[in-house]
Write an enzyme that holds these catalytic residues in place. Sequence first.
Site, PDB file in Angstrom:
ATOM      1  N   CYS A   1     -27.635  17.203  62.953  1.00  0.00           N
ATOM      2  CA  CYS A   1     -27.769  17.316  64.420  1.00  0.00           C
ATOM      3  C   CYS A   1     -26.749  16.493  65.216  1.00  0.00           C
ATOM      4  O   CYS A   1     -25.914  17.073  65.896  1.00  0.00           O
ATOM      5  CB  CYS A   1     -29.188  16.958  64.837  1.00  0.00           C
ATOM      6  SG  CYS A   1     -30.380  18.189  64.279  1.00  0.00           S
TER       7      CYS A   1
ATOM      8  N   PHE B   1     -32.811   2.703  67.849  1.00  0.00           N
ATOM      9  CA  PHE B   1     -31.423   3.187  67.745  1.00  0.00           C
ATOM     10  C   PHE B   1     -30.415   2.072  68.012  1.00  0.00           C
ATOM     11  O   PHE B   1     -29.348   2.307  68.544  1.00  0.00           O
ATOM     12  CB  PHE B   1     -31.191   4.401  68.666  1.00  0.00           C
ATOM     13  CG  PHE B   1     -31.770   5.648  68.075  1.00  0.00           C
ATOM     14  CD1 PHE B   1     -30.958   6.557  67.412  1.00  0.00           C
ATOM     15  CD2 PHE B   1     -33.125   5.900  68.124  1.00  0.00           C
ATOM     16  CE1 PHE B   1     -31.484   7.682  66.817  1.00  0.00           C
ATOM     17  CE2 PHE B   1     -33.673   7.018  67.534  1.00  0.00           C
ATOM     18  CZ  PHE B   1     -32.852   7.911  66.878  1.00  0.00           C
TER      19      PHE B   1
ATOM     20  N   LYS C   1     -22.896  17.467  64.913  1.00  0.00           N
ATOM     21  CA  LYS C   1     -22.507  18.775  65.473  1.00  0.00           C
ATOM     22  C   LYS C   1     -22.867  18.891  66.957  1.00  0.00           C
ATOM     23  O   LYS C   1     -22.143  19.522  67.724  1.00  0.00           O
ATOM     24  CB  LYS C   1     -23.127  19.914  64.666  1.00  0.00           C
ATOM     25  CG  LYS C   1     -24.588  20.199  64.981  1.00  0.00           C
ATOM     26  CD  LYS C   1     -25.060  21.518  64.395  1.00  0.00           C
ATOM     27  CE  LYS C   1     -26.558  21.705  64.538  1.00  0.00           C
ATOM     28  NZ  LYS C   1     -27.054  21.968  65.876  1.00  0.00           N
TER      29      LYS C   1
ATOM     30  N   THR D   1     -31.076  24.623  68.695  1.00  0.00           N
ATOM     31  CA  THR D   1     -30.278  23.892  69.684  1.00  0.00           C
ATOM     32  C   THR D   1     -29.110  24.789  70.086  1.00  0.00           C
ATOM     33  O   THR D   1     -28.253  25.101  69.258  1.00  0.00           O
ATOM     34  CB  THR D   1     -29.776  22.568  69.068  1.00  0.00           C
ATOM     35  OG1 THR D   1     -30.924  21.831  68.628  1.00  0.00           O
ATOM     36  CG2 THR D   1     -28.981  21.749  70.060  1.00  0.00           C
TER      37      THR D   1
ATOM     38  N   ALA E   1     -27.205  -1.404  63.626  1.00  0.00           N
ATOM     39  CA  ALA E   1     -25.790  -1.229  63.285  1.00  0.00           C
ATOM     40  C   ALA E   1     -25.673  -0.843  61.824  1.00  0.00           C
ATOM     41  O   ALA E   1     -26.527  -1.167  61.008  1.00  0.00           O
ATOM     42  CB  ALA E   1     -25.049  -2.530  63.549  1.00  0.00           C
TER      43      ALA E   1
ATOM     44  N   ARG F   1     -37.673  14.849  64.040  1.00  0.00           N
ATOM     45  CA  ARG F   1     -36.692  14.181  63.184  1.00  0.00           C
ATOM     46  C   ARG F   1     -37.042  14.465  61.735  1.00  0.00           C
ATOM     47  O   ARG F   1     -38.223  14.394  61.362  1.00  0.00           O
ATOM     48  CB  ARG F   1     -36.725  12.659  63.406  1.00  0.00           C
ATOM     49  CG  ARG F   1     -36.310  12.219  64.782  1.00  0.00           C
ATOM     50  CD  ARG F   1     -36.839  10.842  65.098  1.00  0.00           C
ATOM     51  NE  ARG F   1     -38.292  10.785  65.010  1.00  0.00           N
ATOM     52  CZ  ARG F   1     -39.005   9.664  65.096  1.00  0.00           C
ATOM     53  NH1 ARG F   1     -38.415   8.510  65.222  1.00  0.00           N
ATOM     54  NH2 ARG F   1     -40.320   9.696  65.022  1.00  0.00           N
TER      55      ARG F   1
HETATM   56  P1  NAD Z   1     -31.615  25.145  58.584  1.00  0.00           P
HETATM   57  O1  NAD Z   1     -30.227  25.437  58.200  1.00  0.00           O
HETATM   58  O2  NAD Z   1     -32.432  24.181  57.778  1.00  0.00           O
HETATM   59  O3  NAD Z   1     -32.446  26.501  58.652  1.00  0.00           O
HETATM   60  C1  NAD Z   1     -31.984  27.670  59.258  1.00  0.00           C
HETATM   61  C2  NAD Z   1     -32.657  28.845  58.561  1.00  0.00           C
HETATM   62  O4  NAD Z   1     -32.311  30.045  59.256  1.00  0.00           O
HETATM   63  C3  NAD Z   1     -32.207  29.045  57.121  1.00  0.00           C
HETATM   64  O5  NAD Z   1     -33.332  29.096  56.272  1.00  0.00           O
HETATM   65  C4  NAD Z   1     -31.464  30.377  57.130  1.00  0.00           C
HETATM   66  O6  NAD Z   1     -31.587  31.107  55.937  1.00  0.00           O
HETATM   67  C5  NAD Z   1     -32.113  31.073  58.294  1.00  0.00           C
HETATM   68  N1  NAD Z   1     -31.297  32.125  58.900  1.00  0.00           N
HETATM   69  C6  NAD Z   1     -29.971  32.088  59.165  1.00  0.00           C
HETATM   70  N2  NAD Z   1     -29.593  33.237  59.752  1.00  0.00           N
HETATM   71  C7  NAD Z   1     -30.694  33.994  59.885  1.00  0.00           C
HETATM   72  C8  NAD Z   1     -30.941  35.284  60.434  1.00  0.00           C
HETATM   73  N3  NAD Z   1     -29.962  35.992  60.971  1.00  0.00           N
HETATM   74  N4  NAD Z   1     -32.207  35.775  60.389  1.00  0.00           N
HETATM   75  C9  NAD Z   1     -33.202  35.035  59.836  1.00  0.00           C
HETATM   76  N5  NAD Z   1     -33.036  33.813  59.315  1.00  0.00           N
HETATM   77  C10 NAD Z   1     -31.793  33.297  59.329  1.00  0.00           C
HETATM   78  O7  NAD Z   1     -31.557  24.662  60.101  1.00  0.00           O
HETATM   79  P2  NAD Z   1     -32.496  23.591  60.834  1.00  0.00           P
HETATM   80  O8  NAD Z   1     -32.079  22.231  60.465  1.00  0.00           O
HETATM   81  O9  NAD Z   1     -33.906  24.014  60.719  1.00  0.00           O
HETATM   82  O10 NAD Z   1     -32.006  23.815  62.351  1.00  0.00           O
HETATM   83  C11 NAD Z   1     -32.345  24.967  63.086  1.00  0.00           C
HETATM   84  C12 NAD Z   1     -32.001  24.713  64.537  1.00  0.00           C
HETATM   85  O11 NAD Z   1     -32.819  23.656  65.051  1.00  0.00           O
HETATM   86  C13 NAD Z   1     -30.569  24.281  64.758  1.00  0.00           C
HETATM   87  O12 NAD Z   1     -30.121  24.815  65.979  1.00  0.00           O
HETATM   88  C14 NAD Z   1     -30.654  22.777  64.843  1.00  0.00           C
HETATM   89  O13 NAD Z   1     -29.617  22.217  65.599  1.00  0.00           O
HETATM   90  C15 NAD Z   1     -31.984  22.605  65.553  1.00  0.00           C
HETATM   91  N6  NAD Z   1     -32.668  21.343  65.277  1.00  0.00           N
HETATM   92  C16 NAD Z   1     -32.652  20.807  64.036  1.00  0.00           C
HETATM   93  C17 NAD Z   1     -33.317  19.619  63.782  1.00  0.00           C
HETATM   94  C18 NAD Z   1     -33.306  18.990  62.416  1.00  0.00           C
HETATM   95  O14 NAD Z   1     -33.671  17.819  62.311  1.00  0.00           O
HETATM   96  N7  NAD Z   1     -32.912  19.686  61.371  1.00  0.00           N
HETATM   97  C19 NAD Z   1     -34.011  18.975  64.837  1.00  0.00           C
HETATM   98  C20 NAD Z   1     -34.037  19.563  66.086  1.00  0.00           C
HETATM   99  C21 NAD Z   1     -33.351  20.744  66.302  1.00  0.00           C
END
Ligand code: NAD
Length: 435
Positions: free
Chosen positions: A260, A249, A263, A121, A252, A154
């Site tokens: 997500c 959603f 932030k 994101t 209550a 999700r």
């Molecule tokens: P996370 O923190 O679970 O995973 C991120 C991973 O990236 C970690 O394993 C970390 O070690 C790795 N990483 C960090 N820097 C790195 C680099 N320079 N090179 C290689 N690997 C690296 O994050 P997440 O929850 O999977 O979220 C990832 C993205 O997806 C975010 O932008 C988040 O907003 C978005 N997102 C998350 C969700 C959710 O439900 N978690 C849903 C939709 C979108």
Amino acid sequence: MKISVIGTGYVGLVTGVCLADLGNEVICVDIDKEKIKKLKKGKPTIYEPGLEELLIKNIKEQRISFTDSLEYGIKNSEIIFIAVGTPQSKTGEADMSAVWDVAKHIGKYINGYKIVINKSTVPVGSGDKVAEIIKKNMKEKYDFDVVSNPEFLREGSAISDFMTPDRIVIGSDNHMPAKIIKRLYEPLNAPIIITDIKSAEIIKYASNAFLATKISFINEIANLCETVGANVQDVAYGMGLDKRIGPKFLNAGIGFGGSCFPKDTIALVSTGKKFGYDFKIVKATIDINKLQRKRFINSIKKYYKKKLKNRKFALWGASFKPNTDDMRDAPSIDIINSLLKEQTTINLYDPVAIAEAKKIFKNKINYFNNAYDALKKCDALIVVTDWNEFKQVNMQKVKSMLKAPVIFDGRNIYDLNYMQELGFTYISVGRKSIL
Ligand code: NAD
């Protein structure tokens, strides 16, 4: 297709495993060596229903591999997904350092045409910046395209969300990469929206902010219901049957948490500020969410007339929502910290998030492997996460284990009449308190 997914967290790992299951050749890359070591052995690093089976199956069938080498992943794939974290920075906007770092590495190791996909994101304009960084770091000139493909899965239902999404958004300023990525997703039979990169980036933030707003909206209605003696669940049901509103959603409670919504709402406000726009609704959504946690904590303090010292509470639920072990910005953290400040004892039970909770609270609280055991001699039960297993508990047993039959329910999971019949003191959100 030959794909690498850089960042193997909730999104990256699920994306990698699901794309492998669709028949692609996937390399998952992460800088966290421990994570890679575990994943190579077929052990998921997160709790997600269905993930382990799919991971093991695709390792066995040699469609997925894991490495900590960005160079290897980049050089051996045609499509590169960036799925690293974009957490909140100190100033509120998304911390893009990991995305920029990956873009730098792609520039350094690019060895042929690549499609680079931003799955993380990222704020509007990030696609252009990724392209700029790749170009700047190239030693030899190669063609590449940047595509935005935000993820909507999700936690807790990530595999099925990925495999049967409501929609797939592809943002591309060129026709050819959009067509290739569309083909990648065609087996999912979901509506595919192709738009420009900036619109795709905004779709993600707008969707999350809208859902968060729906939660804060119903929480405000709950606060009114509480004041006038109405029942927010009936109100939400009555609203949700209107097809223009929909029932989802509208639960209550103590508000949203997780990695997500908190932030992403703050980041959207920051983006607005950057471009001279004041996001009034999203700012209110954030404020109401903070207030909602405070109101719940205050309802506990009010019940005990602020005399909480030396009391003992059982807390059910640590993760920010059911079916995940994720505790990022979980309401449980604020609730536990507030209660610890009052010198209370906390017995915590969660079906899967105890290991995460231990990282946060260390030996400041007690941990339990069983919901009932956590209740022993407690002054009250506090329900924080609406795990299914809490919904059909033996209430007589709960009553007999507690020192006093008192429940504070932050998720409205129990029936008011039933609680009254059983003789509980029952305080929930947006419904009349049984005192
Ligand atoms: P996370 O923190 O679970 O995973 C991120 C991973 O990236 C970690 O394993 C970390 O070690 C790795 N990483 C960090 N820097 C790195 C680099 N320079 N090179 C290689 N690997 C690296 O994050 P997440 O929850 O999977 O979220 C990832 C993205 O997806 C975010 O932008 C988040 O907003 C978005 N997102 C998350 C969700 C959710 O439900 N978690 C849903 C939709 C979108």
